[in-house]
Write a protein that holds these residues in place. Structure first.
Motif, PDB file in Angstrom:
ATOM      1  N   MET A 141       0.852  -1.168   0.000  1.00  0.00           N
ATOM      2  CA  MET A 141       0.000   0.000   0.000  1.00  0.00           C
ATOM      3  C   MET A 141       0.899   1.231   0.000  1.00  0.00           C
ATOM      4  SD  MET A 141      -1.555   2.564   1.880  1.00  0.00           S
ATOM      5  CE  MET A 141      -2.631   3.620   0.919  1.00  0.00           C
ATOM      6  N   VAL A 142       0.655   2.138  -0.945  1.00  0.00           N
ATOM      7  CA  VAL A 142       1.543   3.284  -1.137  1.00  0.00           C
ATOM      8  C   VAL A 142       0.761   4.583  -0.985  1.00  0.00           C
ATOM      9  CG1 VAL A 142       3.327   4.296  -2.597  1.00  0.00           C
ATOM     10  CG2 VAL A 142       2.694   1.880  -2.890  1.00  0.00           C
ATOM     11  N   ASP A 143       1.145   5.402  -0.001  1.00  0.00           N
ATOM     12  CA  ASP A 143       0.534   6.712   0.199  1.00  0.00           C
ATOM     13  C   ASP A 143       1.503   7.547   1.014  1.00  0.00           C
ATOM     14  OD1 ASP A 143      -1.266   8.898   1.211  1.00  0.00           O
ATOM     15  OD2 ASP A 143      -2.789   7.684   0.205  1.00  0.00           O
ATOM     16  N   ASP A 144       1.624   8.821   0.681  1.00  0.00           N
ATOM     17  CA  ASP A 144       2.560   9.667   1.426  1.00  0.00           C
ATOM     18  C   ASP A 144       1.981  10.148   2.744  1.00  0.00           C
ATOM     19  OD1 ASP A 144       0.747  11.213  -0.103  1.00  0.00           O
ATOM     20  OD2 ASP A 144       2.020  12.982   0.080  1.00  0.00           O
ATOM     21  N   GLN A 145       0.692   9.904   2.989  1.00  0.00           N
ATOM     22  CA  GLN A 145       0.054  10.331   4.228  1.00  0.00           C
ATOM     23  C   GLN A 145      -0.036   9.169   5.220  1.00  0.00           C
ATOM     24  OE1 GLN A 145      -0.756  13.608   4.815  1.00  0.00           O
ATOM     25  NE2 GLN A 145       0.327  13.824   2.870  1.00  0.00           N
ATOM     26  N   PRO A 146       0.585   9.295   6.410  1.00  0.00           N
ATOM     27  CA  PRO A 146       0.595   8.179   7.359  1.00  0.00           C
ATOM     28  C   PRO A 146      -0.785   7.784   7.847  1.00  0.00           C
ATOM     29  CG  PRO A 146       1.515  10.176   8.353  1.00  0.00           C
ATOM     30  CD  PRO A 146       1.373  10.442   6.890  1.00  0.00           C
ATOM     31  N   ASP A 147      -1.736   8.735   7.922  1.00  0.00           N
ATOM     32  CA  ASP A 147      -3.073   8.370   8.383  1.00  0.00           C
ATOM     33  C   ASP A 147      -3.767   7.452   7.386  1.00  0.00           C
ATOM     34  OD1 ASP A 147      -3.110  10.464   6.585  1.00  0.00           O
ATOM     35  OD2 ASP A 147      -4.574  11.669   7.657  1.00  0.00           O
ATOM     36  N   PHE A 148      -3.570   7.702   6.090  1.00  0.00           N
ATOM     37  CA  PHE A 148      -4.166   6.814   5.090  1.00  0.00           C
ATOM     38  C   PHE A 148      -3.497   5.447   5.106  1.00  0.00           C
ATOM     39  CE2 PHE A 148      -6.231  10.429   2.907  1.00  0.00           C
ATOM     40  CZ  PHE A 148      -7.473   9.845   2.735  1.00  0.00           C
ATOM     41  N   ARG A 149      -2.185   5.416   5.272  1.00  0.00           N
ATOM     42  CA  ARG A 149      -1.510   4.122   5.351  1.00  0.00           C
ATOM     43  C   ARG A 149      -2.052   3.309   6.524  1.00  0.00           C
ATOM     44  NH1 ARG A 149       3.060   7.374   4.441  1.00  0.00           N
ATOM     45  NH2 ARG A 149       3.921   6.977   6.527  1.00  0.00           N
ATOM     46  N   ARG A 150      -2.250   3.975   7.640  1.00  0.00           N
ATOM     47  CA  ARG A 150      -2.769   3.274   8.814  1.00  0.00           C
ATOM     48  C   ARG A 150      -4.199   2.816   8.584  1.00  0.00           C
ATOM     49  NH1 ARG A 150      -3.851   0.129  11.798  1.00  0.00           N
ATOM     50  NH2 ARG A 150      -3.935   0.159  14.076  1.00  0.00           N
ATOM     51  N   LEU A 151      -5.029   3.668   7.990  1.00  0.00           N
ATOM     52  CA  LEU A 151      -6.429   3.334   7.768  1.00  0.00           C
ATOM     53  C   LEU A 151      -6.575   2.158   6.803  1.00  0.00           C
ATOM     54  CD1 LEU A 151      -9.432   3.876   8.099  1.00  0.00           C
ATOM     55  CD2 LEU A 151      -9.247   5.643   6.338  1.00  0.00           C
ATOM     56  N   ILE A 152      -5.844   2.183   5.694  1.00  0.00           N
ATOM     57  CA  ILE A 152      -5.940   1.092   4.724  1.00  0.00           C
ATOM     58  C   ILE A 152      -5.406  -0.203   5.328  1.00  0.00           C
ATOM     59  CG2 ILE A 152      -5.247   0.273   2.454  1.00  0.00           C
ATOM     60  CD1 ILE A 152      -7.204   2.615   2.448  1.00  0.00           C
ATOM     61  N   SER A 153      -4.304  -0.117   6.057  1.00  0.00           N
ATOM     62  CA  SER A 153      -3.756  -1.314   6.706  1.00  0.00           C
ATOM     63  C   SER A 153      -4.786  -1.911   7.656  1.00  0.00           C
ATOM     64  CB  SER A 153      -2.475  -0.971   7.462  1.00  0.00           C
ATOM     65  OG  SER A 153      -1.460  -0.546   6.578  1.00  0.00           O
ATOM     66  N   PHE A 154      -5.410  -1.063   8.458  1.00  0.00           N
ATOM     67  CA  PHE A 154      -6.430  -1.536   9.392  1.00  0.00           C
ATOM     68  C   PHE A 154      -7.591  -2.200   8.651  1.00  0.00           C
ATOM     69  CE2 PHE A 154     -10.567  -0.706  11.303  1.00  0.00           C
ATOM     70  CZ  PHE A 154     -10.443  -1.329  12.542  1.00  0.00           C
ATOM     71  N   THR A 155      -8.063  -1.546   7.592  1.00  0.00           N
ATOM     72  CA  THR A 155      -9.201  -2.070   6.840  1.00  0.00           C
ATOM     73  C   THR A 155      -8.905  -3.453   6.276  1.00  0.00           C
ATOM     74  OG1 THR A 155      -9.899   0.178   6.255  1.00  0.00           O
ATOM     75  CG2 THR A 155     -10.747  -1.623   4.900  1.00  0.00           C
ATOM     76  N   LEU A 156      -7.728  -3.625   5.710  1.00  0.00           N
ATOM     77  CA  LEU A 156      -7.377  -4.913   5.111  1.00  0.00           C
ATOM     78  C   LEU A 156      -7.116  -5.981   6.175  1.00  0.00           C
ATOM     79  CD1 LEU A 156      -5.009  -3.663   2.267  1.00  0.00           C
ATOM     80  CD2 LEU A 156      -7.322  -4.568   2.003  1.00  0.00           C
TER      81      LEU A 156
END
Length: 283
Positions: free
Chosen positions: A1-16
């Motif tokens: 998962m690639v995103d420069d925003q840490p909140d999005f990285r955390r959210l997508i990781s959590f979702t998956l």
């Protein structure tokens, strides 16, 4: 998962990781890092943001498609650039699918499952079959996505500082955020803390870009703030940041100083609401 925003990285990781899918999630914070990671150890699927520093998602996609080791890795673009022109550009660059931010959890997981099944012939684990009921209950995932976008587009922008004791509901759509996070309040506090840590830098970079007339930086930093605020359903901040992003894209900064002042006020209200939220959750 690639995103420069840490909140999005955390959210997508959590979702998956909480989907029931048999996945492990690795993240990259920029396009160049993503290309290096993918070429070293090709992933089974790549979720890719577009607007990132140094190398954007379009270029990442093109580079992966041009390398024999990564040419057939399924790619899902997940981005706030949800207009028809950018969607077309994404597909031309080689993406397999495309979702706009803010995203609906059910739609994201359904599209991930479809890509994995189509590419590798994997079976859907039993734990994820509840998503079919979730999708049916909300009528359709795209409709939920459109409603999220409409909430941001129709939000009113306040012109004054936060009045003492103002309800958080006037600034922060807490039910919407909790629904997106599966009512995980620990994750909510974590994302709120990440936002609070990033907010001063976001605002400072936007203000500096406005003062210097740097349209490119204004577009990029306003886009980043728009997405981060959208994660927490901070509608007024998202809307004002979107206005600044469009000014940067158009190269017309005539009203940018006034809009930047509005953003500062909107952001102050959201920061205050998040600080109160964290304090309440701690108690």
């Amino acid at each position: 998962m690639v995103d420069d925003q840490p909140d999005f990285r955390r959210l997508i990781s959590f979702t998956l990781q909480n989907s029931g899918l048999p996945v492990s999630v690795e993240t990259a914070s920029c396009g160049r890092e993503a290309v290096e990671m993918a070429q070293d150890d090709p992933p089974d699927l790549l979720i890719l943001d577009i607007m990132m520093p140094e190398m954007d998602g379009f270029e990442v996609c093109e580079q992966l498609r041009s390398n024999v080791r990564t040419a057939f890795v399924p790619i899902l673009m997940l981005t706030a650039l949800d207009d028809a022109a950018n969607r077309a550009r994404g597909f031309l660059a080689g993406t397999d699918d495309y979702i706009g931010k803010p995203f609906a959890r059910a739609e994201l997981l359904a599209r991930v499952r479809r890509l994995l099944e189509r590419t590798y012939g994997v079976r859907v684990p039993a734990e994820t079959r509840g998503l079919r009921a979730e999708i049916g209950h909300s009528a359709s995932a795209p409709t939920a996505l459109q409603e999220g976008a409409m909430r941001i587009a129709n939000a009113s922008v306040a012109d004054t500082a936060t009045p003492p004791g103002e309800s958080m509901d006037a600034v922060l759509d807490l039910p919407s955020v909790l629904e997106r996070l599966d009512d995980d309040r620990d994750l909510l506090r974590e994302l709120a803390q990440i936002f609070l840590e990033q907010a001063p830098a976001h605002l400072g970079q936007i203000q500096a870009a406005v003062r210097s007339g740097d349209a490119k930086t204004l577009r990029e930093r306003a886009h980043a703030l728009k997405g981060s605020a959208g994660t927490l359903a901070g509608s007024a901040v998202s809307k004002t940041a979107a206005r600044l992003e469009q000014m940067g894209r158009d190269g017309d900064l005539n009203e940018s100083q006034e809009t930047c002042a509005t953003l500062e006020a909107d952001l102050g209200r959201l920061v205050d609401a998040l600080q109160r939220l964290i304090a309440q959750e701690a108690n």
